[in-house]
Write a protein that holds these residues in place. Structure first.
Motif, PDB file in Angstrom:
ATOM      1  N   ARG A  10       0.815  -1.219   0.000  1.00  0.00           N
ATOM      2  CA  ARG A  10       0.000   0.000   0.000  1.00  0.00           C
ATOM      3  C   ARG A  10       0.848   1.269   0.000  1.00  0.00           C
ATOM      4  N   SER A  11       2.049   1.201   0.542  1.00  0.00           N
ATOM      5  CA  SER A  11       2.866   2.406   0.723  1.00  0.00           C
ATOM      6  C   SER A  11       4.308   2.128   0.343  1.00  0.00           C
ATOM      7  N   THR A  28      11.755   2.346  11.860  1.00  0.00           N
ATOM      8  CA  THR A  28      10.739   2.383  12.911  1.00  0.00           C
ATOM      9  C   THR A  28       9.352   2.670  12.356  1.00  0.00           C
ATOM     10  N   LEU A  29       9.234   2.777  11.050  1.00  0.00           N
ATOM     11  CA  LEU A  29       7.974   3.170  10.425  1.00  0.00           C
ATOM     12  C   LEU A  29       7.247   1.960   9.842  1.00  0.00           C
ATOM     13  N   GLY A  30       6.040   2.187   9.370  1.00  0.00           N
ATOM     14  CA  GLY A  30       5.227   1.071   8.891  1.00  0.00           C
ATOM     15  C   GLY A  30       4.996   1.045   7.404  1.00  0.00           C
ATOM     16  N   ALA A  31       5.929   1.580   6.616  1.00  0.00           N
ATOM     17  CA  ALA A  31       5.766   1.516   5.160  1.00  0.00           C
ATOM     18  C   ALA A  31       5.876   0.071   4.699  1.00  0.00           C
ATOM     19  N   ASP A  32       5.078  -0.303   3.722  1.00  0.00           N
ATOM     20  CA  ASP A  32       5.157  -1.665   3.201  1.00  0.00           C
ATOM     21  C   ASP A  32       6.437  -1.887   2.399  1.00  0.00           C
ATOM     22  N   GLY A 206      -1.364   0.877  -4.441  1.00  0.00           N
ATOM     23  CA  GLY A 206      -0.809   1.668  -3.356  1.00  0.00           C
ATOM     24  C   GLY A 206      -0.238   2.959  -3.900  1.00  0.00           C
ATOM     25  N   LYS A 207       0.513   3.676  -3.052  1.00  0.00           N
ATOM     26  CA  LYS A 207       0.989   5.001  -3.439  1.00  0.00           C
ATOM     27  C   LYS A 207       2.446   5.205  -3.045  1.00  0.00           C
ATOM     28  N   ASN A 219      -1.646   3.566   4.080  1.00  0.00           N
ATOM     29  CA  ASN A 219      -1.948   2.198   4.506  1.00  0.00           C
ATOM     30  C   ASN A 219      -3.428   2.017   4.824  1.00  0.00           C
ATOM     31  N   ARG A 220      -4.025   3.026   5.412  1.00  0.00           N
ATOM     32  CA  ARG A 220      -5.447   2.937   5.774  1.00  0.00           C
ATOM     33  C   ARG A 220      -6.341   2.989   4.543  1.00  0.00           C
TER      34      ARG A 220
END
Length: 268
Positions: A10-11, A28-32, A206-207, A219-220
């Motif tokens: 998604r990201s 520490t981030l949630g990027a795919d 995704g973007k 992500n949302r």
């Protein structure tokens, strides 16, 4: 997310491989996906350092995020990039300004990695149908694409609609993933969210992102929400085969398949 199904991605967070603070924070981030950039984001004087840093960063990894490295356009820098990426732990190589199948084949052969091709020029848009089958996915580079098309900086995104849809069509025809371009206004979260919604309506998986603050919204929005999931379940349960009425609309087997795909993606 695993690298096996990029439709779940998604990201895609792009960051300069020459920026050690950004690299450390990205862990520490949630990027795919984290895309370590060796191209536009890196000054010429920093190219060699960035290449070394990208290989080191890929070796450490980014937790559950998939790692990719964007190489430079053809030339001496790219030659050295390909050699470095080949020996790295990066999962994907990203090709900038892809104009044809030869650009993809060169990077794939030089790195031994699956390739994501960036569609950033008018020739790239026209060649997208031939490019996509040689890739794991397409990424639309909207900034460069706008310049290639002669659009004024800050032009409405509507001017890119045809090119965006051509990229989606090419990817879907080839059965690969496709990702929307970046949103430049970092202090406009509402505008970013609106563009994500539009991108999802266009069919993007995704973007591309240029700031960590954009990850959560991407992500949302590129995930199915609870209302969509429940509607899909109701549709599948109600379907008995053939064309029939469901909650005021006509549905058929195609809609059932779409609902099943949405649920499978939500579970993943």
């Amino acid at each position: 997310m695993t690298h096996d199904d990029l439709s779940l991605c998604r990201s895609l967070l792009f960051l300069p491989a020459s920026n050690p603070r950004a690299i450390e924070k990205a862990r520490t981030l949630g990027a795919d996906m984290v895309v370590l950039d060796l191209e536009d984001a890196v000054k010429p004087v920093d190219k060699e350092m960035a290449r070394t840093a990208a290989v080191e960063a890929a070796a450490r990894g980014f937790g559950s995020s998939v790692t990719a490295i964007r190489v430079n356009s053809p030339g001496a820098w790219q030659d050295r990039d390909l050699e470095a990426v080949k020996g790295s732990a990066a999962v994907f190589a990203v090709v900038p300004r892809t104009a044809g199948r030869d650009d993809v084949d060169r990077v794939a052969a030089g790195t031994g990695k699956p390739v994501l091709a960036m569609i950033e020029t008018a020739p790239g848009v026209l060649a997208a149908a031939g490019i996509a089958p040689a890739t794991s996915g397409l990424i639309v580079g909207t900034n460069d694409l706008g310049a290639s098309l002669g659009l004024r900086r800050g032009s409405s995104r509507q001017a890119l609609t045809t090119a965006l849809q051509m990229a989606v069509i090419a990817a879907r025809a080839a059965g690969v993933a496709v990702f929307d371009g970046v949103y430049n206004k970092l202090d406009d979260p509402d505008g970013f969210a609106t563009e994500c919604e539009e991108g999802r309506l266009f069919g993007f998986d995704g973007k591309s992102l240029i700031h960590p603050n954009q990850i959560e919204a991407a992500n949302r929005i590129f995930s199915a929400d609870s209302e969509e999931i429940e509607a899909a379940r109701r549709l599948i349960e109600a379907a008995t085969g053939g064309a029939e009425r469901f909650e005021g609309e006509m549905i058929e087997a195609m809609h059932v398949a779409q609902a099943q795909k949405l649920l499978a993606k939500a579970r993943a």
